[in-house]
Motif scaffolding. Structure first.
Motif, mmCIF file in Angstrom:
data_model
loop_
_atom_site.group_PDB
_atom_site.id
_atom_site.type_symbol
_atom_site.label_atom_id
_atom_site.label_comp_id
_atom_site.label_asym_id
_atom_site.label_seq_id
_atom_site.Cartn_x
_atom_site.Cartn_y
_atom_site.Cartn_z
ATOM 1 N N GLU A 1 -13.780 -6.935 3.524
ATOM 2 C CA GLU A 1 -12.712 -5.954 3.302
ATOM 3 C C GLU A 1 -11.837 -5.842 4.556
ATOM 4 O O GLU A 1 -10.613 -5.894 4.481
ATOM 5 C CB GLU A 1 -13.319 -4.599 2.950
ATOM 6 N N LEU B 1 -7.811 -6.981 5.044
ATOM 7 C CA LEU B 1 -6.747 -6.091 5.521
ATOM 8 C C LEU B 1 -6.078 -6.680 6.754
ATOM 9 O O LEU B 1 -4.848 -6.655 6.889
ATOM 10 C CB LEU B 1 -7.327 -4.703 5.823
ATOM 11 N N LYS C 1 -2.193 -7.964 7.147
ATOM 12 C CA LYS C 1 -1.342 -7.402 8.192
ATOM 13 C C LYS C 1 -0.824 -8.500 9.124
ATOM 14 O O LYS C 1 0.368 -8.590 9.396
ATOM 15 C CB LYS C 1 -2.145 -6.361 8.993
ATOM 16 N N ARG D 1 4.059 -8.651 2.280
ATOM 17 C CA ARG D 1 4.865 -7.534 1.805
ATOM 18 C C ARG D 1 4.615 -7.318 0.312
ATOM 19 O O ARG D 1 4.188 -8.259 -0.370
ATOM 20 C CB ARG D 1 6.350 -7.822 2.012
ATOM 21 N N PRO D 2 4.898 -6.115 -0.166
ATOM 22 C CA PRO D 2 4.733 -5.885 -1.612
ATOM 23 C C PRO D 2 5.486 -6.946 -2.412
ATOM 24 O O PRO D 2 6.643 -7.240 -2.098
ATOM 25 C CB PRO D 2 5.340 -4.490 -1.802
ATOM 26 N N ARG E 1 -7.966 -2.919 -4.837
ATOM 27 C CA ARG E 1 -7.397 -2.623 -6.150
ATOM 28 C C ARG E 1 -7.415 -1.128 -6.418
ATOM 29 O O ARG E 1 -6.477 -0.570 -6.977
ATOM 30 C CB ARG E 1 -8.182 -3.355 -7.239
ATOM 31 N N MET E 2 -8.522 -0.469 -6.031
ATOM 32 C CA MET E 2 -8.623 0.964 -6.271
ATOM 33 C C MET E 2 -7.486 1.701 -5.586
ATOM 34 O O MET E 2 -6.972 2.683 -6.090
ATOM 35 C CB MET E 2 -9.954 1.513 -5.775
ATOM 36 N N MET E 3 -7.084 1.236 -4.423
ATOM 37 C CA MET E 3 -6.024 1.907 -3.686
ATOM 38 C C MET E 3 -4.640 1.436 -4.139
ATOM 39 O O MET E 3 -3.637 1.846 -3.558
ATOM 40 C CB MET E 3 -6.205 1.675 -2.193
ATOM 41 N N MET F 1 -3.438 -1.408 -3.856
ATOM 42 C CA MET F 1 -2.858 -2.314 -2.877
ATOM 43 C C MET F 1 -2.783 -3.737 -3.426
ATOM 44 O O MET F 1 -1.997 -4.557 -2.933
ATOM 45 C CB MET F 1 -3.745 -2.302 -1.637
ATOM 46 N N LEU G 1 0.354 -8.424 -3.836
ATOM 47 C CA LEU G 1 0.227 -7.243 -2.989
ATOM 48 C C LEU G 1 1.219 -6.204 -3.469
ATOM 49 O O LEU G 1 2.341 -6.528 -3.817
ATOM 50 C CB LEU G 1 0.527 -7.611 -1.539
ATOM 51 N N SER G 2 0.786 -4.944 -3.506
ATOM 52 C CA SER G 2 1.743 -3.908 -3.877
ATOM 53 C C SER G 2 1.555 -2.680 -3.010
ATOM 54 O O SER G 2 0.595 -2.570 -2.257
ATOM 55 C CB SER G 2 1.606 -3.568 -5.365
ATOM 56 N N SER G 3 2.512 -1.767 -3.105
ATOM 57 C CA SER G 3 2.465 -0.556 -2.296
ATOM 58 C C SER G 3 1.278 0.289 -2.706
ATOM 59 O O SER G 3 1.163 0.674 -3.865
ATOM 60 C CB SER G 3 3.750 0.254 -2.485
ATOM 61 N N PRO G 4 0.408 0.589 -1.777
ATOM 62 C CA PRO G 4 -0.785 1.352 -2.126
ATOM 63 C C PRO G 4 -0.436 2.788 -2.486
ATOM 64 O O PRO G 4 0.604 3.302 -2.083
ATOM 65 C CB PRO G 4 -1.614 1.312 -0.849
ATOM 66 N N ILE H 1 -1.483 6.129 -1.590
ATOM 67 C CA ILE H 1 -2.294 6.650 -0.491
ATOM 68 C C ILE H 1 -3.170 7.818 -0.899
ATOM 69 O O ILE H 1 -4.146 8.115 -0.223
ATOM 70 C CB ILE H 1 -1.419 7.069 0.711
#
Lengths: 233, 233
Positions: A24, A28, A32, A37-38, A67-69, A71, A82-85, A87
């Motif tokens: 995990e 991340l 980064k 990017r999304p 996925r839960m977030m 992201m 990738l997508s905007s999480p 929060i």
DNA sequence: TAACTTTGATATGTAGTACATAATTACTAT
DNA sequence: ATAGTAATTATGTACTACATATCAAAGTTA
């Protein structure tokens, strides 16, 4: 791995991470460092798994967290993007007063007080006549209704929830919705005094025609019983 | 399943949930309905999997999410125990300004302003001489240093971070630590004016010997440039 | 040639088996 | 009775298999 002494054993245990946790973190970092990017498409599961040196199983358990977030979203054949999480999404799921620690509950309650004391300026930037009218209706409703404990808490949540909504800040509004159950829980425990020197209706009038300072002071008085409790500790 | 028309197709797609998502929801429901408390031992993975009618694989992907929130801890042979979730843990992982949506970033920035405007009362309850002294040192440091952009942002973060710490509210403090990168990001974008009518050092003096109202007004003036920007929109 | 259909390839979603590892329990021998 | 050992059990990880959705390309028809 050799265990030299008790201290090392302790360190190992504290620092011990399952492969899922490691993966995990690595994922991340990977996203980064590579400036994803999304909308960007991630490598496929098998690629990621092999490049991280783990089974697809472990990789998917780590991906499940992203996925839960919100992201990572994935569609068959298309792959993962990738997508905007979201929060607050994860927080919403676990916000259960019965399993959250007492200290955290206290913290959350204080954050609610802080937000409501601080929302004045934004409120005065965004307030509209329509919203104030709606707020007034909520405040009047509570007078009409029976002064029942359950209703009282519901009214409290309705009124303050409307204030958050009036800020036009959906994240803050959602955050406050998380705080409300905690408020209800604590209110139930502590039997908050039923009357305040400044009522909801008073607040509405201040908001409609009073100054920012007037409203802020009114809100402070309205919340006085909560602050008094903090002072004691 | 028959697809009648475009609208139905759309609804189906939106509502479609993977088994992992369903199991995650069911697990949370199960724990809530059966009044599980921190320390309670969960059924084993195979029991849960069979009772939920899914493979151990899917169950573990759902459990992985709860584990991420700190809601479930597991040791070999001993099984899984429910524990108090870390409500900010998930947020900390995804707080990356580059992938968070612009609207959410704006919301977060406003929340930071709201918290700082509202923290006065708690600050006055918890403030100590020692903390104020430390705060003053931070405020003085920035005068000594070069007025470099990077340093300026760092100082801003140090100073306001110390304020949050002084509230004694660790959740709020952690939350603010999440907000800081967003602040840095936006500050970098918008080139915030370098001087404010009320400096950090002014705030320290107000906090030390001024009234609550004085400090609140000082903070408002200190943040004026940010609020002015909100007003324009 | 253009539009439509079919077919094949690919990535995710789910199931199942196998086995390593850690920790507890049961058992055995002195 | 106690020390040492073996069996048991639940999680952690790996691997295989296959269903399914979807995209792309090949092929077909007008």
């Amino acid at each position: 791995m050799v265990r030299k002494n008790a201290i090392n054993i302790e360190i190992e245990k504290v620092n011990f991470k399952t492969m899922v946790e490691v993966v995990e973190i690595n994922l991340l970092e990977f996203l980064k460092n590579n400036s994803f990017r999304p909308g960007d498409i991630l490598p496929s599961e098998v690629e990621l798994a092999t490049s991280l040196g783990v089974s697809r199983n472990v990789l998917r358990e780590a991906l499940s967290r992203l996925r839960m977030m919100g992201m990572v979203e994935s569609k068959k054949r298309r792959g993962m993007v990738l997508s905007s999480p979201d929060i607050l999404g994860a927080m919403e799921r676990v916000m259960n007063p019965l399993i959250i620690g007492a200290n955290t509950l206290k913290d959350i309650f204080e954050m609610r007080l802080t937000l409501e004391m601080g929302m004045t300026d934004i409120l005065y930037i965004r307030k509209t006549k329509k919203d104030i009218d709606e707020l007034e209706i909520i405040a009047q409703n509570e007078k009409a209704k029976r002064v029942d404990e359950v209703f009282r808490i519901k009214n409290e949540i309705d009124f303050h929830g409307k204030l958050y909504q009036m800020t036009g800040n959906v994240t803050m509004q959602r955050f406050s919705n998380l705080l409300m159950p905690v408020f209800g829980y604590i209110a139930n425990l502590e039997k908050i005094p039923k009357i305040s020197a400044v009522s909801h209706l008073d607040l509405v009038h201040l908001l409609r025609s009073g100054s920012r300072e007037d409203f802020r002071k009114g809100m402070r008085t309205h919340l006085e019983s909560h602050f008094a409790k903090l002072q004691k500790k």
